[in-house]
Write a protein that holds these residues in place. Structure first.
Motif, PDB file in Angstrom:
ATOM      1  N   ASP A   7     -23.470   1.771  -9.585  1.00  0.00           N
ATOM      2  CA  ASP A   7     -23.406   0.879 -10.741  1.00  0.00           C
ATOM      3  C   ASP A   7     -24.645  -0.003 -10.831  1.00  0.00           C
ATOM      4  OD1 ASP A   7     -21.126   1.682 -11.843  1.00  0.00           O
ATOM      5  OD2 ASP A   7     -19.980  -0.145 -11.468  1.00  0.00           O
TER       6      ASP A   7
ATOM      7  N   ILE B 257     -15.916   4.811  -0.593  1.00  0.00           N
ATOM      8  CA  ILE B 257     -15.986   5.253  -1.990  1.00  0.00           C
ATOM      9  C   ILE B 257     -16.326   4.082  -2.903  1.00  0.00           C
ATOM     10  CG2 ILE B 257     -14.618   6.202  -3.881  1.00  0.00           C
ATOM     11  CD1 ILE B 257     -12.951   7.613  -1.680  1.00  0.00           C
ATOM     12  N   MET B 258     -15.710   2.932  -2.620  1.00  0.00           N
ATOM     13  CA  MET B 258     -15.954   1.775  -3.485  1.00  0.00           C
ATOM     14  C   MET B 258     -17.389   1.270  -3.338  1.00  0.00           C
ATOM     15  SD  MET B 258     -12.332  -0.061  -2.914  1.00  0.00           S
ATOM     16  CE  MET B 258     -12.167  -1.316  -4.137  1.00  0.00           C
TER      17      MET B 258
ATOM     18  N   TYR C 249     -13.192   8.741  -9.870  1.00  0.00           N
ATOM     19  CA  TYR C 249     -13.259   7.589  -8.973  1.00  0.00           C
ATOM     20  C   TYR C 249     -11.857   7.218  -8.490  1.00  0.00           C
ATOM     21  CZ  TYR C 249     -14.181   2.758  -7.541  1.00  0.00           C
ATOM     22  OH  TYR C 249     -14.269   1.581  -6.858  1.00  0.00           O
ATOM     23  N   ILE C 250     -10.928   7.150  -9.446  1.00  0.00           N
ATOM     24  CA  ILE C 250      -9.546   6.810  -9.097  1.00  0.00           C
ATOM     25  C   ILE C 250      -8.937   7.906  -8.221  1.00  0.00           C
ATOM     26  CG2 ILE C 250      -7.232   6.537 -10.079  1.00  0.00           C
ATOM     27  CD1 ILE C 250      -9.013   4.090 -10.362  1.00  0.00           C
TER      28      ILE C 250
ATOM     29  N   LYS D  73     -19.678   3.494  -5.223  1.00  0.00           N
ATOM     30  CA  LYS D  73     -19.602   3.272  -6.670  1.00  0.00           C
ATOM     31  C   LYS D  73     -20.363   2.006  -7.064  1.00  0.00           C
ATOM     32  CE  LYS D  73     -17.362   1.445 -10.299  1.00  0.00           C
ATOM     33  NZ  LYS D  73     -17.304   0.016 -10.404  1.00  0.00           N
TER      34      LYS D  73
ATOM     35  N   VAL E 150      -5.299   0.749  -2.244  1.00  0.00           N
ATOM     36  CA  VAL E 150      -6.433   0.164  -1.516  1.00  0.00           C
ATOM     37  C   VAL E 150      -6.107  -1.298  -1.246  1.00  0.00           C
ATOM     38  CG1 VAL E 150      -8.219   1.658  -2.445  1.00  0.00           C
ATOM     39  CG2 VAL E 150      -7.607  -0.387  -3.683  1.00  0.00           C
ATOM     40  N   TYR E 151      -6.676  -1.815  -0.167  1.00  0.00           N
ATOM     41  CA  TYR E 151      -6.456  -3.221   0.146  1.00  0.00           C
ATOM     42  C   TYR E 151      -7.317  -4.077  -0.758  1.00  0.00           C
ATOM     43  CZ  TYR E 151      -4.128  -1.531   4.296  1.00  0.00           C
ATOM     44  OH  TYR E 151      -3.269  -0.908   5.126  1.00  0.00           O
TER      45      TYR E 151
ATOM     46  N   PRO F 233     -11.453   4.664   1.462  1.00  0.00           N
ATOM     47  CA  PRO F 233     -11.536   3.971   0.180  1.00  0.00           C
ATOM     48  C   PRO F 233     -12.703   2.990   0.118  1.00  0.00           C
ATOM     49  CG  PRO F 233      -9.351   3.669   1.191  1.00  0.00           C
ATOM     50  CD  PRO F 233     -10.130   4.543   2.085  1.00  0.00           C
TER      51      PRO F 233
ATOM     52  N   LEU G  50     -10.179   7.433  -4.784  1.00  0.00           N
ATOM     53  CA  LEU G  50      -9.594   6.242  -4.166  1.00  0.00           C
ATOM     54  C   LEU G  50      -8.167   6.492  -3.710  1.00  0.00           C
ATOM     55  CD1 LEU G  50     -10.525   3.024  -6.111  1.00  0.00           C
ATOM     56  CD2 LEU G  50     -11.201   3.753  -3.850  1.00  0.00           C
TER      57      LEU G  50
ATOM     58  N   ILE H 277       0.835  -1.202   0.000  1.00  0.00           N
ATOM     59  CA  ILE H 277       0.000   0.000   0.000  1.00  0.00           C
ATOM     60  C   ILE H 277       0.876   1.261   0.000  1.00  0.00           C
ATOM     61  CG2 ILE H 277      -1.740   1.285   1.293  1.00  0.00           C
ATOM     62  CD1 ILE H 277      -2.929  -1.129   0.081  1.00  0.00           C
TER      63      ILE H 277
ATOM     64  N   LEU I 264      -7.339  -0.935 -10.628  1.00  0.00           N
ATOM     65  CA  LEU I 264      -7.887  -0.671  -9.297  1.00  0.00           C
ATOM     66  C   LEU I 264      -6.905  -1.117  -8.225  1.00  0.00           C
ATOM     67  CD1 LEU I 264     -10.600   0.489  -8.611  1.00  0.00           C
ATOM     68  CD2 LEU I 264     -11.446  -1.804  -8.232  1.00  0.00           C
TER      69      LEU I 264
END
Lengths: 338, 347
Positions: free
Chosen positions: B46, B38-39, A101-102, B42, B142-143, B35, A105, A74, B137
């Motif tokens: 979607d 946010i995911m 979005y990226i 999304k 992000v993990y 994160p 993130l 990370i 991605l």
């Protein structure tokens, strides 16, 4: 010497019995543009994935910005921007949404996301198409969007896997120019893998030739060329107006000239290998024999000859791996630099 | 491409960091989602924008309206039925009454819920991989498990919102049409039903995400998930009845205790199917007079008054079922995790 920003030590990756990457040692200095060259299946992508901690090495260490990529992926990913070779986007979202979005993130503050992504789209030349769906983008546009995607995070290191694939020639020139400019102005380290040798030659400070999981050569193009071809012949090819007869009476005289090692006649073209550069003497010789010369070429060794030389030495090892050699020979243009 | 010098003014320099630091001090209250947040956001966006979800929503709405219509027309008879100890639970009756022309809503959900879960999850990971978005991605800080979690939580959030709003709609419509007050007990039972339904859909979701990690092609994973679903809804009962015929002794020659033992064994075998767990649990929750999910002996029934059980007792009866569903989800998720976390990510 400065502390290297990318440091690979004894990096090895095995898939079963196949060694994809074999004890790779490589150091890249900050601000450098490094080109990783090799045929398909040479292990370029595997190496890159190991640098990002996306694949675990079988042995060895990959350090990026002084951080072990395998144990702290990370932290490495925060500093490295990576563009995969066939970069994909969410087709149902617009390009700018993909980018935002990226950006979110990667932890960009919310109030900067919109402006920054718009600026990036303008930068890579997609300002007019940013509200189009990413699914409607052409290959070249996606590649540019991929670059925007990498740059929006302000990375210290950019890793580009086959970045010029699918872009038209003028686009490639812009693309590489932009990468070079960014690297020079902002001190970003760039690692790019490619098999488009000519393009890499234009933009890279240093190249590494990577075949069968091994780094065969490492250095700038001029040094590599000197090392490889120093003991080699100078080759001059002369094209005549008419093909010489089969029983050519001046051939012995030509072969007897000082420095000439070999003469090959192929139709109207005569190739003369010599121990040093005697091109003017050769021209004088032909003119003295009253032959019409249409063209004189002195061969120079560019990256492609270097590459070819290395590749020829290794081709036997790879014959069993049909993918690498067969595809390679079809794909790579072998233009002789003249 | 434009000249980058214009746009990169100060972008990579230290000035920017200073301004961000300053903003952070001034504006300390604005919290940015992590994160994972946010995911998940999304994923939800979607799903909502996809055609697949709209089709499923319409299907589910139609089922809901049809079953509600049938139960409303038969409600009067059901409530007036003196022999039914549950007749006073009007809102539960709305969910469970039928004249036989259509199955009740919770039976429908045991079919449709599986389909819903499968269709929301079957291409969760492999579509990302085939589109080349997965490597992109994963190159972000992000993990990996955030991706799995966001796929699961995103779809689950949608499913919960869907069933919660459906049941609230039902309660609202019931209030308007009948004017009968909603008892707290009924409310808790309905909420329990919603929770169970979400868990049940969650199981199929976890299973289909598991297949989407295991199989590279979205069609293969969809087919596998539907195959498992069909096996449990159609063939599993047939297999069990074959086993019973082949291996179980003739009940005529057995003592009563042995019959009971074999009966319980049979039920336990049937309960390996998640749909059985779900129907068992929802039936108990929605019909307060159900006392046991297995056979009861005459001695056990002696002296029992046909009266609805309190909510807590019903909950105790369905607790093993709930545990079973949660365990099944956990197993699927653990396997998904195991396969995905250390996998080579290549497109």
């Amino acid at each position: 010497m400065e502390q290297p920003i990318i440091e690979l030590a004894g990096l090895t990756k095995c898939y079963g019995s196949l060694k994809a990457v074999d004890r790779l040692d490589l150091q890249i200095r900050p601000g450098e543009i490094y080109g990783l060259l090799g045929p398909n299946g040479a292990g370029k992508t595997t190496t890159i994935l190991m640098m990002l901690g996306l694949t675990e090495p079988t042995a060895g260490v990959a350090r990026v910005c002084g951080i072990n990529a395998t144990t702290h992926p990370i932290a490495v990913k925060r500093k490295v921007g990576y563009m995969p070779d066939n970069v994909g986007f969410y087709d149902s979202m617009t390009a700018i949404d993909n980018l935002q979005y990226i950006a979110r993130l990667s932890g960009l503050p919310e109030d900067e996301v919109k402006n920054r992504s718009r600026d990036m789209m303008e930068l890579v030349g997609l300002g007019d198409a940013m509200h189009k769906k990413a699914g409607a983008y052409s290959r070249g546009m996606k590649q540019r969007l991929g670059l925007a995607d990498v740059l929006i995070r302000q990375p210290a290191v950019i890793i580009l896997d086959e970045p010029t694939l699918g872009i038209d020639p003028s686009g490639v020139k812009d693309f590489l120019g932009l990468i070079r400019q960014l690297s020079r102005e902002q001190g970003i380290t760039v690692l790019l893998s490619s098999h488009h040798l000519y393009q890499v030659q234009q933009v890279c400070d240093r190249v590494g030739i990577f075949v069968g999981g091994k780094l065969l050569a490492d250095g700038d193009v001029a040094t590599l060329s000197r090392q490889l071809f120093s003991g080699d012949h100078f080759v001059t090819s002369i094209t005549l107006a008419a093909a010489p007869p089969a029983e050519w009476d001046i051939l012995p005289a030509l072969q007897a000239m000082a420095g000439v090692k070999a003469v090959a006649v192929d139709g109207r073209t005569i190739e003369v290998s010599c121990s040093h550069n005697i091109t003017p003497d050769l021209v004088r010789f032909f003119v003295g024999k009253e032959m019409d010369i249409m063209g004189v070429l002195k061969k120079e060794y560019g990256l492609e000859e270097i590459y070819q030389r290395y590749f020829d030495n290794n081709i036997t090892d790879h014959e069993k791996d049909g993918k690498s050699s067969g595809l390679f020979q079809r794909t790579f243009f072998r233009k002789v630099k003249q | 491409m434009a000249n980058p010098a214009v746009y990169f003014n100060g972008l990579f320099s230290g000035r920017l960091n200073n301004s961000r630091w300053l903003k952070g001090i001034i504006n300390t209250t604005a919290r940015q989602p992590g994160p994972l947040g946010i995911m998940v956001r999304k994923e939800i966006a979607d799903h909502i924008r996809s055609w697949r979800f709209i089709v499923l929503l319409v299907l589910l709405l139609l089922t809901f309206i049809a079953t509600m219509y049938v139960s409303l027309t038969n409600l009067q008879a059901a409530v007036a039925n003196e022999n039914d100890p549950d007749r006073l639970f009007l809102y539960l009756k709305l969910l469970t009454t039928s004249d036989g022309s259509l199955p009740t809503f919770h039976i429908f959900v045991s079919f449709l819920g599986a389909l819903l879960g499968i269709s929301l999850g079957f291409d969760a990971i492999n579509a990302e991989q085939n589109n080349g978005t997965l490597t992109r991605l994963m190159a972000q800080p992000v993990y990996r498990d955030h991706l799995l979690l966001s796929k699961f939580l995103g779809a689950l959030a949608i499913v919960s919102a869907l069933f919660l709003s459906l049941s609230l709609l039902m309660i609202g419509a019931g209030l308007l049409i009948t004017g009968v007050k909603l008892e707290p007990e009924e409310f808790f039972r309905i909420m329990g039903f919603v929770l169970l339904t979400v868990l049940y859909v969650g199981f199929w979701l976890a299973l289909s995400i598991l297949f989407s990690v295991k199989f590279r092609q979205a069609t293969t994973s969809a087919l596998m998930a539907i195959g498992v679903w069909l096996f449990f809804t159609i063939f599993y009962r047939i297999v069990i009845s074959m086993v019973v015929k082949g291996f179980f002794p003739d009940p005529v020659y057995l003592s009563e205790a042995d019959v009971l033992w074999y009966n319980n064994l049979l039920l336990d075998l049937l309960r390996l199917a998640p749909s059985q767990l779900y129907t068992d649990a929802t039936t108990t929750l929605l019909m307060p007079s159900v006392r046991s999910l297995g056979p009861l002996t005459v001695e056990q029934m002696a002296g029992a008054i046909p009266k609805p059980l309190p909510f807590r007792e019903s909950l105790l009866i369905v607790w093993p079922q709930v545990c079973g569903l949660v365990a099944a989800i956990a197993v699927c998720f653990a396997l998904t995790y195991y396969w995905f976390m250390r996998r080579e990510l290549r497109s």
